[in-house]
Design a protein around this motif. Sequence first.
Motif, PDB file in Angstrom:
ATOM      1  N   ILE A  26      19.209  52.175  49.024  1.00  0.00           N
ATOM      2  CA  ILE A  26      19.993  51.246  49.841  1.00  0.00           C
ATOM      3  C   ILE A  26      20.240  49.946  49.075  1.00  0.00           C
ATOM      4  N   ARG A  27      19.225  49.452  48.385  1.00  0.00           N
ATOM      5  CA  ARG A  27      19.411  48.229  47.583  1.00  0.00           C
ATOM      6  C   ARG A  27      20.394  48.475  46.440  1.00  0.00           C
ATOM      7  N   ILE A  28      20.332  49.658  45.850  1.00  0.00           N
ATOM      8  CA  ILE A  28      21.267  49.990  44.774  1.00  0.00           C
ATOM      9  C   ILE A  28      22.698  50.007  45.306  1.00  0.00           C
ATOM     10  N   LEU A  29      22.880  50.578  46.501  1.00  0.00           N
ATOM     11  CA  LEU A  29      24.226  50.616  47.100  1.00  0.00           C
ATOM     12  C   LEU A  29      24.728  49.217  47.418  1.00  0.00           C
ATOM     13  N   LEU A  30      23.857  48.362  47.938  1.00  0.00           N
ATOM     14  CA  LEU A  30      24.271  46.980  48.206  1.00  0.00           C
ATOM     15  C   LEU A  30      24.623  46.252  46.908  1.00  0.00           C
ATOM     16  N   GLY A  31      23.899  46.546  45.840  1.00  0.00           N
ATOM     17  CA  GLY A  31      24.222  45.957  44.540  1.00  0.00           C
ATOM     18  C   GLY A  31      25.577  46.413  44.024  1.00  0.00           C
ATOM     19  N   VAL A  32      25.902  47.679  44.232  1.00  0.00           N
ATOM     20  CA  VAL A  32      27.210  48.189  43.804  1.00  0.00           C
ATOM     21  C   VAL A  32      28.324  47.514  44.607  1.00  0.00           C
ATOM     22  N   ALA A  33      28.118  47.360  45.915  1.00  0.00           N
ATOM     23  CA  ALA A  33      29.125  46.694  46.748  1.00  0.00           C
ATOM     24  C   ALA A  33      29.295  45.235  46.338  1.00  0.00           C
ATOM     25  N   LEU A  34      28.195  44.580  46.056  1.00  0.00           N
ATOM     26  CA  LEU A  34      28.261  43.178  45.642  1.00  0.00           C
ATOM     27  C   LEU A  34      28.909  43.038  44.265  1.00  0.00           C
ATOM     28  N   LEU A  35      28.671  44.003  43.387  1.00  0.00           N
ATOM     29  CA  LEU A  35      29.310  43.983  42.069  1.00  0.00           C
ATOM     30  C   LEU A  35      30.828  44.128  42.189  1.00  0.00           C
ATOM     31  N   GLY A  36      31.280  44.989  43.094  1.00  0.00           N
ATOM     32  CA  GLY A  36      32.726  45.132  43.316  1.00  0.00           C
ATOM     33  C   GLY A  36      33.347  43.846  43.814  1.00  0.00           C
ATOM     34  N   ASN A  37      32.665  43.165  44.732  1.00  0.00           N
ATOM     35  CA  ASN A  37      33.182  41.886  45.224  1.00  0.00           C
ATOM     36  C   ASN A  37      33.171  40.822  44.138  1.00  0.00           C
ATOM     37  N   ALA A  38      32.149  40.856  43.270  1.00  0.00           N
ATOM     38  CA  ALA A  38      32.092  39.891  42.172  1.00  0.00           C
ATOM     39  C   ALA A  38      33.254  40.091  41.200  1.00  0.00           C
ATOM     40  N   VAL A  39      33.580  41.345  40.916  1.00  0.00           N
ATOM     41  CA  VAL A  39      34.699  41.627  40.012  1.00  0.00           C
ATOM     42  C   VAL A  39      36.021  41.187  40.642  1.00  0.00           C
ATOM     43  N   ASN A  40      36.182  41.440  41.947  1.00  0.00           N
ATOM     44  CA  ASN A  40      37.403  41.006  42.622  1.00  0.00           C
ATOM     45  C   ASN A  40      37.540  39.489  42.604  1.00  0.00           C
ATOM     46  N   LEU A  41      36.455  38.795  42.845  1.00  0.00           N
ATOM     47  CA  LEU A  41      36.495  37.336  42.820  1.00  0.00           C
ATOM     48  C   LEU A  41      36.742  36.816  41.410  1.00  0.00           C
ATOM     49  N   LEU A  42      36.227  37.518  40.398  1.00  0.00           N
ATOM     50  CA  LEU A  42      36.484  37.139  39.009  1.00  0.00           C
ATOM     51  C   LEU A  42      37.964  37.280  38.660  1.00  0.00           C
ATOM     52  N   ILE A  43      38.579  38.369  39.091  1.00  0.00           N
ATOM     53  CA  ILE A  43      40.017  38.569  38.837  1.00  0.00           C
ATOM     54  C   ILE A  43      40.826  37.496  39.568  1.00  0.00           C
ATOM     55  N   PHE A  44      40.428  37.199  40.796  1.00  0.00           N
ATOM     56  CA  PHE A  44      41.134  36.179  41.575  1.00  0.00           C
ATOM     57  C   PHE A  44      41.016  34.815  40.925  1.00  0.00           C
ATOM     58  N   THR A  45      39.837  34.490  40.421  1.00  0.00           N
ATOM     59  CA  THR A  45      39.635  33.194  39.772  1.00  0.00           C
ATOM     60  C   THR A  45      40.374  33.128  38.442  1.00  0.00           C
ATOM     61  N   ALA A  46      40.399  34.234  37.708  1.00  0.00           N
ATOM     62  CA  ALA A  46      41.095  34.243  36.423  1.00  0.00           C
ATOM     63  C   ALA A  46      42.604  34.135  36.588  1.00  0.00           C
TER      64      ALA A  46
END
Length: 125
Positions: A26-46
């Motif tokens: 479950i923690r691994i799945l939450l980490g994957v979801a959070l990683l996807g949001n981090a990448v989206n926010l990185l693209i948005f910021t860039a």
Amino acid sequence: METALSALVGLFFAASIYLMLSSYTIRILLGVALLGNAVNLLIFTAGRITREVPPIIAPDQQVPDVVTANPLPQALILTAIVISFSFFAFLLVLAFRAYQALETDNTNQMRTAEPEGERVPPTSY
């Protein structure tokens, strides 16, 4: 604004890596979801955060006469949201099926395919 979002992206990446290094699915799945949001926010910021007019071109013009917003980061983020959601749904079903079959969500206890009594490879550093 971009500095604060960059710090938030770094925080998201750090938290997602910490969660993905856990031994519970479950923690691994939450980490994957959070990683996807981090990448989206990185693209948005860039893609530069500015208040500009939308990229709508009048019928009698070839190019807009004012500076417009870049639609490419928004299109990339929309595609990434769909892909990350489908990936997360697949991982969630896979983890649930593994939990039903093995009755545990600890990855160290899921080693049913390995022979008993042999030396276990390192599971963490």
